[in-house]
Design an enzyme around this catalytic site. Sequence first.
Site, short mmCIF file in Angstrom:
data_model
loop_
_atom_site.label_atom_id
_atom_site.label_comp_id
_atom_site.label_asym_id
_atom_site.label_seq_id
_atom_site.Cartn_x
_atom_site.Cartn_y
_atom_site.Cartn_z
N THR A 294 -2.80 -5.58 0.57
CA THR A 294 -3.78 -4.71 -0.06
C THR A 294 -4.09 -3.52 0.85
OG1 THR A 294 -5.90 -4.68 -1.20
CG2 THR A 294 -5.81 -5.96 0.83
N GLY B 172 -2.72 5.58 3.48
CA GLY B 172 -2.40 4.61 4.52
C GLY B 172 -0.99 4.04 4.37
N ASP C 208 -2.43 -5.26 -3.80
CA ASP C 208 -2.43 -6.64 -4.29
C ASP C 208 -2.94 -6.64 -5.73
OD1 ASP C 208 -2.51 -9.69 -3.43
OD2 ASP C 208 -4.24 -9.27 -4.72
N MET D 160 -11.49 3.34 -3.35
CA MET D 160 -11.82 4.41 -4.31
C MET D 160 -13.04 5.20 -3.85
SD MET D 160 -11.03 2.15 -7.71
CE MET D 160 -11.59 0.57 -7.09
N ASP E 87 2.67 1.19 -11.76
CA ASP E 87 1.53 2.07 -11.57
C ASP E 87 1.89 3.27 -10.71
OD1 ASP E 87 -0.21 0.62 -12.98
OD2 ASP E 87 -1.17 -0.37 -11.28
N PRO F 287 0.78 -1.24 0.00
CA PRO F 287 0.00 0.00 0.00
C PRO F 287 0.82 1.29 0.00
CG PRO F 287 0.07 -0.93 2.19
CD PRO F 287 0.81 -1.91 1.30
N LYS G 54 -2.33 5.91 -14.06
CA LYS G 54 -3.27 7.00 -14.31
C LYS G 54 -2.80 8.24 -13.57
CE LYS G 54 -7.64 4.38 -14.29
NZ LYS G 54 -6.99 3.19 -14.76
N1 SAH Z 1 -4.74 -3.15 -5.93
C1 SAH Z 1 -4.84 -2.10 -4.94
C2 SAH Z 1 -6.09 -1.26 -5.10
C3 SAH Z 1 -6.11 -0.43 -6.35
S1 SAH Z 1 -7.54 0.55 -6.49
C4 SAH Z 1 -4.79 -2.72 -3.55
O1 SAH Z 1 -4.85 -3.93 -3.41
O2 SAH Z 1 -4.66 -1.97 -2.58
C5 SAH Z 1 -6.98 2.08 -5.86
C6 SAH Z 1 -7.61 2.35 -4.54
O3 SAH Z 1 -6.93 1.65 -3.53
C7 SAH Z 1 -7.54 3.80 -4.10
O4 SAH Z 1 -8.57 4.56 -4.68
C8 SAH Z 1 -7.71 3.66 -2.61
O5 SAH Z 1 -9.06 3.45 -2.27
C9 SAH Z 1 -6.98 2.38 -2.33
N2 SAH Z 1 -5.61 2.64 -1.89
C10 SAH Z 1 -4.47 2.34 -2.51
N3 SAH Z 1 -3.40 2.70 -1.77
C11 SAH Z 1 -3.90 3.25 -0.65
C12 SAH Z 1 -3.31 3.80 0.53
N4 SAH Z 1 -1.99 3.88 0.68
N5 SAH Z 1 -4.14 4.27 1.48
C13 SAH Z 1 -5.46 4.22 1.36
N6 SAH Z 1 -6.06 3.70 0.28
C14 SAH Z 1 -5.30 3.22 -0.71
#
Ligand code: SAH
Length: 498
Positions: free
Chosen positions: A124, A207, A96, A178, A41, A18, A63
Amino acid sequence: MAAPELRSGCVYLVGAGPGDPGLLSARALELIAGADTILYDRLIPPSALDGARADAELLYVGKEGGGASVPQERTEALLVERARAGASVVRLKGGDPFVFGRGGEEALTLRAAGVPFEIVPGVTAAIGASAYAGIPLTHRGIASAVALITGHEDPAKDETALDWAALAAFPGTLVLYMGVRRLPEIAAALIAAGRPGAEPAAVVEAGTLPTQRSVVATLATLAETVRREEIRAPSITIIGPVAAFADELSWLEPRPLAGRSVAVTRARAQSSELARRLRVLGAQVREAPVIRVNELPGPPLDPTPYDLICLTSPNGVAALFSRLAAGGRDARSLAPARIAAIGPGTARALADRGINADVVPERFVAEGLVEALAAVPVERALVARASEGRDVLPDALRARGAHVDVLALYETLAEPLTDDALAAARDADYVTFTSSSTVRFFLQAAGGEARLAQHTRIVSIGPVTSEALREHGLAPDVEAERHDIDGMIAALLADAAP
Ligand code: SAH
């Protein structure tokens, strides 16, 4: 231990966790270190690619904040193409790969193309952010199930893929990825479907990253709290009684400016970025805008006679484009000239309009720009700036024999402060000055006498502003080494460090 050889022609779909680089798995690090090609990404940890081979091909396929992105088909085509050419390919994703990461789609494409792959799970966002915010997603007797949900769908749309009634009835913790902007609609849909408005709910922004923030409220009040605290993506929302643990179980060290109040004196239109970043660092921001920027009316600008155009502030860039537009012109009319920007903020304002500045000095003051222009040939220059700017730059260019036109594009005017705002600024731990005009007008708004509290420390963006402070009998306690917002924040952090 030497990294094992990666298989050539194989694609590794790798979760990078994350955000905290410490949460990258050992397998992920090993694959990053060995890959020929890495497609990555936006939301991967900041230093995730540090261990990549110097000769690795690094391709960004993310993106930009909901804007332009590399289309998914293009990413998948690249994976297949590079693997078929014999490369070992790492596809690095935030969190993830199989949780809202389109990893399934990519794996299907690879299978269809006959390309071998391996999947490496990552922590994740729901798991990482909740742990770092002190919210156990399950808890004996309180939550026995967790649902991972995309908040991307619009609950107002009929064709939404989400069954809000079923989600409202779900017997456990709801985690929304999201859609932090959609929170008002989402919360309303859940409450309408029977989820109690009084149920605890939290949002965790960024986070596991150094800038992590979280807010805890109830389902009914969460959207308003998020709006007030200016919570942004990436954020996840956690709804359920476990969210109430956040206060009791929080364990992250406090943020560097937690408990400090910082007054921001620059114009309201410009202060938002500074104020937001200070808040992210934990500061309590006291807005005390003492200036207002007013674009001056004037004839349309024809830039074609100039071989050098100098911009000294983002406001100047905005006003320059207004004057171009007044004559039916746009960025293309600047093509023949070299463009100089006094600092990165001005360069960014130009970049937003499709112009890459040719010259940006290392020191962001007029003297720095003069030095940076020393080797640039100039016959006819335009210096576009505020009405009350300094003459250092035009004088220096004239001294080199150039013909210089100075165009006053805007003026900074006093903005009256309310008594409350003035009192709050006078008593803040820090008061920030980002230009000599903020100093002048702060004094004016304060009735000629700063009367700052004993504990208030004065922060100046650079030597010119510091000089203005001294002229008014105020000694700056902190002066930024880099004369821009980044530099000012760095100086403030250094000063506030224990
Ligand atoms: N595959 C990623 C999710 C991708 S979708 C996973 O497993 O975490 C992107 C969304 O993930 C963001 O809009 C947010 O809701 C969440 N996200 C990703 N990184 C984050 C972080 N560091 N803190 C909080 N939410 C996060």
